[in-house]
Enzyme design. Structure first.
Site, short mmCIF file in Angstrom:
data_model
loop_
_atom_site.label_atom_id
_atom_site.label_comp_id
_atom_site.label_asym_id
_atom_site.label_seq_id
_atom_site.Cartn_x
_atom_site.Cartn_y
_atom_site.Cartn_z
N HIS A 139 -8.29 1.20 -4.24
CA HIS A 139 -9.27 0.98 -3.17
C HIS A 139 -9.95 2.31 -2.86
CE1 HIS A 139 -9.80 -0.12 1.41
NE2 HIS A 139 -10.96 -0.02 0.77
N ASP A 159 -6.95 -6.38 4.01
CA ASP A 159 -6.32 -5.06 4.06
C ASP A 159 -6.41 -4.47 5.46
OD1 ASP A 159 -5.40 -2.50 3.55
OD2 ASP A 159 -7.11 -1.92 2.29
N HIS A 174 -1.28 -1.36 -4.17
CA HIS A 174 -2.55 -0.95 -3.56
C HIS A 174 -2.58 0.57 -3.39
CE1 HIS A 174 -6.17 -1.95 -1.25
NE2 HIS A 174 -5.80 -1.04 -0.37
N MET A 210 -11.86 -5.86 4.99
CA MET A 210 -11.05 -4.92 5.79
C MET A 210 -10.74 -5.55 7.14
SD MET A 210 -10.39 -2.30 3.96
CE MET A 210 -9.47 -1.46 5.26
N ASP A 248 -4.79 3.65 -1.99
CA ASP A 248 -5.90 3.99 -1.11
C ASP A 248 -6.40 5.40 -1.37
OD1 ASP A 248 -6.24 1.68 0.66
OD2 ASP A 248 -4.17 2.09 1.25
N SER A 274 0.83 -1.21 0.00
CA SER A 274 0.00 0.00 0.00
C SER A 274 0.86 1.25 0.00
CB SER A 274 -0.92 0.00 1.22
OG SER A 274 -1.53 1.27 1.34
N MET A 277 -12.21 4.55 -0.90
CA MET A 277 -12.93 4.76 0.36
C MET A 277 -13.62 6.10 0.22
SD MET A 277 -9.97 3.28 2.81
CE MET A 277 -8.78 3.39 1.48
N MET A 333 -9.05 8.23 -0.29
CA MET A 333 -9.92 8.61 0.84
C MET A 333 -10.45 10.02 0.62
SD MET A 333 -7.45 7.31 3.88
CE MET A 333 -6.81 5.64 3.92
C1 DX5 Z 1 -6.65 1.60 5.46
C2 DX5 Z 1 -6.15 1.29 4.08
C3 DX5 Z 1 -5.03 0.34 4.04
C4 DX5 Z 1 -3.76 0.78 4.69
C5 DX5 Z 1 -3.00 -0.45 5.08
O1 DX5 Z 1 -7.79 2.38 5.35
O2 DX5 Z 1 -7.19 0.76 3.29
O3 DX5 Z 1 -4.76 -0.09 2.71
O4 DX5 Z 1 -2.96 1.57 3.87
O5 DX5 Z 1 -1.89 -0.06 5.80
P1 DX5 Z 1 -1.25 -0.98 6.92
O6 DX5 Z 1 -0.74 -2.20 6.23
O7 DX5 Z 1 -0.17 -0.12 7.48
O8 DX5 Z 1 -2.34 -1.29 7.91
ZN ZN Z 2 -6.70 -0.18 1.30
#
Ligand code: DX5
Ligand code: ZN
Length: 214
Positions: free
Chosen positions: A65, A174, A32, A136, A34, A7, A67, A36
């Site tokens: 991903h 994840d 990956h 998750m 993320d 990620s 969110m 947000m």
């Molecule tokens: C959390 C994200 C994850 C995060 C994982 O909302 O979706 O992908 O980056 O990071 P680690 O592996 O540090 O928990």
């Molecule tokens: Zn993620």
């Protein structure tokens, strides 16, 4: 075969090209990403512009991903930015089939995700159209949190449902995944492991990627 999806959230944004190259060369198949929005989760990360710019330096599979609330609004933008897989949250909309169709209209793979306390059985009716199911294992929003064993029933339910479907669907986990707990999710059928801090926070990133894949 286990796939690793480092990620980017935990990487050094000032030298992303180098960071991505390092994990790809050492065997990570997915990257990956993320996204947000400060609404669906209480944090803001990256948008399509940043993804488009790193698309130029790597041909690793971009596992995006989302969110974000009401994801259909941004599917076109993330597809055009170079996503290979777009995963959205079950909780973020009520037009799930439309979102999946929109993703597929770009010729890319569709994924759906549930938060740790959402019953993964809610996702089962959509498995016939999905290429990826994401469980998750932390509350989404931040990297570096502790892995939640409470999410294991969700993983078990989806693993059973995927087997019953007879379809090839990635089962991804994840949040808080590291070398110590990887076996817990692997035993429950996960085949794609997302890891942020465990990979990019490691002293030796290359060796850690190889260790995960062993
Ligand atoms: C959390 C994200 C994850 C995060 C994982 O909302 O979706 O992908 O980056 O990071 P680690 O592996 O540090 O928990
Ligand atoms: Zn993620």
């Amino acid at each position: 075969m286990i796939k690793l999806a480092p990620s980017v959230l935990a990487a050094d944004f000032s030298c992303l090209g180098e960071e991505i190259k390092k994990v790809h060369e050492n065997g990570a198949e997915y990257l990956h990403l993320d996204v947000m929005d400060g609404m669906f989760v209480p944090n803001i990360s990256m948008g399509p512009g940043m993804i488009a710019s790193i698309r130029k330096v790597s041909d690793i599979v971009f596992d995006v991903h989302l969110m974000i609330q009401d994801p259909i609004r941004y599917i076109d933008d993330f597809a055009k930015a170079g996503a290979d897989i777009i995963t959205f949250h079950y909780e973020a909309c009520d037009n799930h089939r439309e979102v999946i169709e929109k993703i597929h209209s770009h010729g890319i793979r569709a994924g759906m995700s549930v938060k740790p306390y959402t019953d993964a059985n809610l996702m089962v009716p959509f498995l016939d159209e999905l290429e990826l199911a994401l469980v998750m294992t932390v509350q989404p929003g931040f990297g570096g949190q502790k892995f939640m064993l409470e999410a294991m029933p969700n993983l078990e339910k989806l693993n059973a449902a995927i087997k019953a479907s007879g379809r090839e669907i990635d089962l991804e986990v994840d949040g808080g995944i590291n070398l110590e707990n990887a076996h817990i999710v692997k035993e429950r059928g996960a085949n794609v492991l997302v890891a942020g801090s465990a990979v990019f926070g490691a002293k030796d990133v290359a060796a850690t990627v190889r260790e995960f894949l062993k």
